[in-house]
Motif scaffolding. Structure first.
Motif, PDB file in Angstrom:
ATOM      1  N   ARG A   5      89.948  68.231  62.786  1.00 41.16           N
ATOM      2  CA  ARG A   5      89.221  69.644  61.659  1.00 41.16           C
ATOM      3  C   ARG A   5      88.825  70.970  61.691  1.00 41.16           C
ATOM      4  O   ARG A   5      89.508  71.791  61.559  1.00 41.16           O
ATOM      5  CB  ARG A   5      88.367  68.749  60.575  1.00 41.16           C
ATOM      6  CG  ARG A   5      89.116  67.729  59.763  1.00 41.16           C
ATOM      7  CD  ARG A   5      90.440  67.616  60.110  1.00 41.16           C
ATOM      8  NE  ARG A   5      91.388  68.805  58.536  1.00 41.16           N
ATOM      9  CZ  ARG A   5      92.326  69.359  58.776  1.00 41.16           C
ATOM     10  NH1 ARG A   5      92.834  68.167  59.587  1.00 41.16           N
ATOM     11  NH2 ARG A   5      92.343  70.394  57.605  1.00 41.16           N
ATOM     12  N   ASP A   6      88.181  71.074  62.365  1.00 33.68           N
ATOM     13  CA  ASP A   6      87.359  72.552  62.625  1.00 33.68           C
ATOM     14  C   ASP A   6      88.229  72.941  64.052  1.00 33.68           C
ATOM     15  O   ASP A   6      88.909  74.114  63.643  1.00 33.68           O
ATOM     16  CB  ASP A   6      85.766  72.589  63.727  1.00 33.68           C
ATOM     17  CG  ASP A   6      85.039  71.898  63.217  1.00 33.68           C
ATOM     18  OD1 ASP A   6      85.442  72.356  61.918  1.00 33.68           O
ATOM     19  OD2 ASP A   6      83.624  72.102  63.658  1.00 33.68           O
ATOM     20  N   LEU A   7      89.056  73.025  64.350  1.00 33.83           N
ATOM     21  CA  LEU A   7      90.072  73.136  65.320  1.00 33.83           C
ATOM     22  C   LEU A   7      91.597  73.088  64.543  1.00 33.83           C
ATOM     23  O   LEU A   7      92.049  74.237  64.768  1.00 33.83           O
ATOM     24  CB  LEU A   7      90.536  71.733  66.602  1.00 33.83           C
ATOM     25  CG  LEU A   7      91.837  71.970  67.125  1.00 33.83           C
ATOM     26  CD1 LEU A   7      91.001  71.600  68.564  1.00 33.83           C
ATOM     27  CD2 LEU A   7      92.884  71.979  67.448  1.00 33.83           C
ATOM     28  N   GLU A  39      91.572  73.817  61.557  1.00 36.34           N
ATOM     29  CA  GLU A  39      91.701  75.359  61.096  1.00 36.34           C
ATOM     30  C   GLU A  39      91.437  76.034  61.564  1.00 36.34           C
ATOM     31  O   GLU A  39      92.359  77.913  61.082  1.00 36.34           O
ATOM     32  CB  GLU A  39      90.420  74.779  60.379  1.00 36.34           C
ATOM     33  CG  GLU A  39      89.968  73.362  58.510  1.00 36.34           C
ATOM     34  CD  GLU A  39      88.701  73.256  57.670  1.00 36.34           C
ATOM     35  OE1 GLU A  39      88.281  74.690  58.116  1.00 36.34           O
ATOM     36  OE2 GLU A  39      88.317  72.704  57.222  1.00 36.34           O
ATOM     37  N   ARG A  40      91.034  76.448  62.867  1.00 42.29           N
ATOM     38  CA  ARG A  40      91.079  77.663  63.482  1.00 42.29           C
ATOM     39  C   ARG A  40      93.034  77.591  63.471  1.00 42.29           C
ATOM     40  O   ARG A  40      93.108  79.203  63.498  1.00 42.29           O
ATOM     41  CB  ARG A  40      90.498  77.200  64.470  1.00 42.29           C
ATOM     42  CG  ARG A  40      88.969  77.122  64.260  1.00 42.29           C
ATOM     43  CD  ARG A  40      88.025  78.125  65.713  1.00 42.29           C
ATOM     44  NE  ARG A  40      88.467  76.342  66.600  1.00 42.29           N
ATOM     45  CZ  ARG A  40      87.758  75.181  67.035  1.00 42.29           C
ATOM     46  NH1 ARG A  40      86.763  75.430  65.947  1.00 42.29           N
ATOM     47  NH2 ARG A  40      88.200  74.413  67.816  1.00 42.29           N
ATOM     48  N   ARG A  54      88.756  67.032  54.726  1.00 40.26           N
ATOM     49  CA  ARG A  54      87.486  66.415  55.541  1.00 40.26           C
ATOM     50  C   ARG A  54      87.129  65.103  55.279  1.00 40.26           C
ATOM     51  O   ARG A  54      86.089  64.415  55.959  1.00 40.26           O
ATOM     52  CB  ARG A  54      86.654  67.845  56.049  1.00 40.26           C
ATOM     53  CG  ARG A  54      87.182  68.737  56.603  1.00 40.26           C
ATOM     54  CD  ARG A  54      85.857  69.900  56.639  1.00 40.26           C
ATOM     55  NE  ARG A  54      86.245  70.857  57.582  1.00 40.26           N
ATOM     56  CZ  ARG A  54      85.854  70.927  59.403  1.00 40.26           C
ATOM     57  NH1 ARG A  54      84.953  69.595  59.830  1.00 40.26           N
ATOM     58  NH2 ARG A  54      85.827  72.073  59.792  1.00 40.26           N
ATOM     59  N   ASN A  61      92.543  76.942  69.348  1.00 37.18           N
ATOM     60  CA  ASN A  61      93.274  76.748  68.192  1.00 37.18           C
ATOM     61  C   ASN A  61      94.929  75.506  68.593  1.00 37.18           C
ATOM     62  O   ASN A  61      95.568  76.095  68.212  1.00 37.18           O
ATOM     63  CB  ASN A  61      93.638  77.963  68.061  1.00 37.18           C
ATOM     64  CG  ASN A  61      93.846  78.902  68.750  1.00 37.18           C
ATOM     65  OD1 ASN A  61      94.808  78.561  69.805  1.00 37.18           O
ATOM     66  ND2 ASN A  61      93.884  79.985  67.994  1.00 37.18           N
ATOM     67  N   ALA A 109      85.306  65.384  63.161  1.00 39.80           N
ATOM     68  CA  ALA A 109      84.609  66.832  62.844  1.00 39.80           C
ATOM     69  C   ALA A 109      85.636  67.722  63.477  1.00 39.80           C
ATOM     70  O   ALA A 109      85.480  69.205  63.008  1.00 39.80           O
ATOM     71  CB  ALA A 109      83.276  66.867  62.598  1.00 39.80           C
ATOM     72  N   ALA A 110      85.426  67.466  64.563  1.00 44.01           N
ATOM     73  CA  ALA A 110      85.913  68.790  65.713  1.00 44.01           C
ATOM     74  C   ALA A 110      87.111  68.508  65.298  1.00 44.01           C
ATOM     75  O   ALA A 110      88.080  70.465  65.535  1.00 44.01           O
ATOM     76  CB  ALA A 110      85.405  68.413  67.175  1.00 44.01           C
TER      77      ALA A 110
END
Length: 321
Positions: A285-287, A289-290, A145, A260, A282-283
């Motif tokens: 990295r969110d995706l 990780e999902r 991140r 995802n 940030a978005a």
């Protein structure tokens, strides 16, 4: 009832990860081309799909003999849809002849043919022994991140020598054009052949790039649409990297776009999506990780071994009735 826990392998190059996970399920794998090795303990016999195309007489006889022991013949087509480049009459004949009891493939693009009484969608997967998020996934994801820790904005590792291999020509042209567009934007990128790189070196490069791409597959040469997902579509998320993939018909079977899964449709859209995901790191990295969690729970070779094992058990159950 006699336990059926033996799987006969008619070819030498079964995917090592699939082999490992089948054995982890308690199956005994026997390398053989002899039908006499089939008995009441045999769960099934597995061949490459192309063996049935190239040697139908031999496979017909092999299947007749193992059928005497109630053993089904399973063909795995790991190179689909490349078989569409074969003589159409061979494919039509194989479909009508029903030499196979079960047909497993990572793409169901050929809706005109079934090849067997039981058809199995068996997608590629992540080899979790090689591609995973280390022993400290929380620490890895925290490090990933840090937007300033990356050497590249965009990366692709894979075969793209279109001068030598005609099936790679479209990919070579795509990345040539994309490189020009990214250069004009000042976006740092790495497009290179993966040959000569160890799995650890590839993973390191994946994690050094904010966006990793997939485009094309050699087995799709002259295929009407991009359908099945290459192995990198599972291996990349498995090791924590962010994947941006070309549009593929089977993506909606294995992932949920926007939740995802990130994809693009053509060169212009690829550039636009790169701009979008770089702007909202940030978005991304969110995706990522999902996507990682989804792959590790649904798309490893342990999952694929379970799919094959359960399909063979269902076949026996149906024929016992």
């Amino acid at each position: 009832m006699t336990e059926r826990n033996v799987l006969l392998l008619h070819h030498e190059n079964t995917h090592p990860a699939l082999r490992r996970e089948l054995q982890a399920r308690g199956l005994e794998l026997r390398q053989t081309q002899c039908w006499q090795d089939a008995d009441e303990h045999t769960l099934g016999a597995m061949i490459w799909f192309y063996e049935a195309l190239r040697h139908p007489g031999q496979i017909w006889y092999y299947r007749r003999q193992i059928a005497k022991h109630g053993v089904p013949l399973l063909a795995w087509n790991q190179d689909a849809p490349h078989y569409l480049n074969r003589a159409s009459w061979r494919l039509d004949w194989l479909d009508r002849a029903r030499l196979l009891d079960l047909y497993a493939t990572h793409t169901l693009i050929d809706t005109q043919r079934q090849f067997a009484e039981m058809q199995i969608y068996l997608a590629n997967a992540a080899d979790s022994a090689k591609y995973h998020a280390t022993d400290d996934p929380d620490g890895l994801f925290a490090a990933l991140r840090d937007a300033d820790a990356y050497d590249y904005d965009v990366c692709f590792l894979g075969a793209m020598d279109g001068n030598r291999y005609k099936e790679m020509r479209a990919r070579q042209e795509f990345f040539g054009a994309l490189g020009e567009r990214l250069n004009a934007r000042g976006i740092r990128f790495l497009f290179r052949e993966a040959s000569g790189l160890s799995a650890a070196q590839q993973i390191a490069l994946f994690r050094q790039s904010r966006i990793n791409l997939n485009y094309g597959a050699s087995c799709e040469y002259q295929a009407p649409v991009a359908s099945g997902l290459p192995e990198r579509c599972y291996g990349l998320p498995a090791c924590g990297a962010f994947l941006l993939c070309d549009k593929r018909s089977h993506a909606q079977d294995d992932f949920t776009p926007g939740l995802n899964w990130a994809e693009f449709d053509g060169l212009d859209d690829c550039v636009a999506k790169i701009d979008y995901w770089l702007a909202d790191f940030a978005a991304a990295r969110d995706l990522a990780e999902r996507c990682h969690r989804h792959v590790m729970s649904h798309h490893t070779y342990a999952n694929r071994a379970q799919t094959l094992h359960e399909a063979l058990l269902r076949w026996h159950e149906a024929h016992r009735r």
